[in-house]
Motif scaffolding. Structure first.
Motif, PDB file in Angstrom:
ATOM      1  N   ARG A   1     -24.088  11.290  20.005  1.00 19.51           N
ATOM      2  CA  ARG A   1     -23.551  10.284  20.953  1.00 19.51           C
ATOM      3  C   ARG A   1     -21.879  10.610  21.341  1.00 19.51           C
ATOM      4  O   ARG A   1     -21.402  10.144  22.471  1.00 19.51           O
ATOM      5  CB  ARG A   1     -23.550   9.123  20.406  1.00 19.51           C
ATOM      6  CG  ARG A   1     -25.100   8.404  20.440  1.00 19.51           C
ATOM      7  CD  ARG A   1     -25.162   7.138  19.908  1.00 19.51           C
ATOM      8  NE  ARG A   1     -24.726   6.963  18.515  1.00 19.51           N
ATOM      9  CZ  ARG A   1     -25.369   6.950  17.433  1.00 19.51           C
ATOM     10  NH1 ARG A   1     -26.386   7.353  17.580  1.00 19.51           N
ATOM     11  NH2 ARG A   1     -24.664   6.814  16.421  1.00 19.51           N
ATOM     12  N   GLN A   2     -21.089  11.037  20.488  1.00 20.69           N
ATOM     13  CA  GLN A   2     -19.853  11.186  20.603  1.00 20.69           C
ATOM     14  C   GLN A   2     -19.600  12.449  21.584  1.00 20.69           C
ATOM     15  O   GLN A   2     -18.875  12.432  22.372  1.00 20.69           O
ATOM     16  CB  GLN A   2     -19.142  11.507  19.100  1.00 20.69           C
ATOM     17  CG  GLN A   2     -17.628  11.500  19.170  1.00 20.69           C
ATOM     18  CD  GLN A   2     -17.133  11.925  18.006  1.00 20.69           C
ATOM     19  OE1 GLN A   2     -17.799  11.564  16.925  1.00 20.69           O
ATOM     20  NE2 GLN A   2     -15.843  12.051  17.804  1.00 20.69           N
ATOM     21  N   ARG A   3     -20.401  13.436  21.198  1.00 20.98           N
ATOM     22  CA  ARG A   3     -19.965  14.731  22.045  1.00 20.98           C
ATOM     23  C   ARG A   3     -20.867  14.852  23.255  1.00 20.98           C
ATOM     24  O   ARG A   3     -20.530  15.631  24.027  1.00 20.98           O
ATOM     25  CB  ARG A   3     -20.373  16.032  20.856  1.00 20.98           C
ATOM     26  CG  ARG A   3     -20.011  17.325  21.691  1.00 20.98           C
ATOM     27  CD  ARG A   3     -18.628  17.619  21.854  1.00 20.98           C
ATOM     28  NE  ARG A   3     -18.881  18.959  22.490  1.00 20.98           N
ATOM     29  CZ  ARG A   3     -18.331  20.043  22.117  1.00 20.98           C
ATOM     30  NH1 ARG A   3     -18.511  20.426  20.787  1.00 20.98           N
ATOM     31  NH2 ARG A   3     -18.591  21.204  22.691  1.00 20.98           N
ATOM     32  N   ARG A   4     -22.026  14.342  23.357  1.00 24.81           N
ATOM     33  CA  ARG A   4     -22.871  14.140  24.455  1.00 24.81           C
ATOM     34  C   ARG A   4     -23.553  15.690  24.757  1.00 24.81           C
ATOM     35  O   ARG A   4     -23.293  16.240  25.761  1.00 24.81           O
ATOM     36  CB  ARG A   4     -22.410  13.666  25.578  1.00 24.81           C
ATOM     37  CG  ARG A   4     -22.207  12.322  25.465  1.00 24.81           C
ATOM     38  CD  ARG A   4     -21.858  11.620  26.773  1.00 24.81           C
ATOM     39  NE  ARG A   4     -21.688  10.112  26.178  1.00 24.81           N
ATOM     40  CZ  ARG A   4     -20.684   9.287  26.967  1.00 24.81           C
ATOM     41  NH1 ARG A   4     -20.297   9.588  28.000  1.00 24.81           N
ATOM     42  NH2 ARG A   4     -20.819   8.212  26.460  1.00 24.81           N
TER      43      ARG A   4
ATOM     44  N   ASP B   1     -26.001  18.606  25.339  1.00 24.32           N
ATOM     45  CA  ASP B   1     -27.033  18.726  26.167  1.00 24.32           C
ATOM     46  C   ASP B   1     -28.449  19.020  25.209  1.00 24.32           C
ATOM     47  O   ASP B   1     -28.377  19.014  24.280  1.00 24.32           O
ATOM     48  CB  ASP B   1     -27.059  19.908  27.239  1.00 24.32           C
ATOM     49  CG  ASP B   1     -27.054  21.300  26.575  1.00 24.32           C
ATOM     50  OD1 ASP B   1     -28.038  21.540  25.832  1.00 24.32           O
ATOM     51  OD2 ASP B   1     -26.067  22.106  26.811  1.00 24.32           O
TER      52      ASP B   1
END
Length: 93
Positions: A15-18, A20
Motif C-alpha cells: 500500500r505504501q509503495r504501490r 505493480d
C-alpha cells in the motif's frame, strides 16, 4: 535490527509503495513462499539483479522486528491526545 516480512507486513508495504501486481507477486514468493531468487528470475524472465532490487525495495520499507505503524483518524483532540500519550511513553524508554 532485522526486519521480517510476513503477509500483513507485505500488504502494508504494498500500500505504501504501490507495487505493480507482478512485482508484488515476486515479493510474495520471495518472502512468504521462500522461493529462491534464481528460480524467480528464470521463471519471470528477469535478470537476477532485478529480483534482488525487489527484495531490497521491500526490506527498505519493512518495519524492524518489534515495531508497528498506526494511522489515526478521528477528532483532532483525540488524535492530539494519542500523540501526547505516545510522546510520554517514548520519553520513558
Amino acid at each position: 535490527m532485522t526486519a521480517s516480512v510476513d503477509e500483513a507486513e507485505l500488504q502494508r508495504i504494498a500500500r505504501q509503495r504501490r507495487f505493480d501486481p507482478r512485482t508484488l507477486e515476486i515479493a510474495r514468493r520471495l518472502f512468504i513462499e521462500g522461493d529462491r531468487p534464481k528460480l524467480l528470475a528464470a521463471e519471470y524472465g528477469l535478470i537476477l539483479q532485478r529480483i534482488y532490487a525487489i527484495r531490497k525495495a521491500v526490506l527498505d520499507l519493512a518495519l524492524p522486528a518489534g515495531e508497528a505503524e498506526v494511522t489515526l483518524r478521528g477528532p483532532v483532540e483525540a488524535v492530539e491526545a494519542a500523540q501526547r500519550a505516545f510522546e510520554r511513553y517514548m520519553e520513558r524508554m
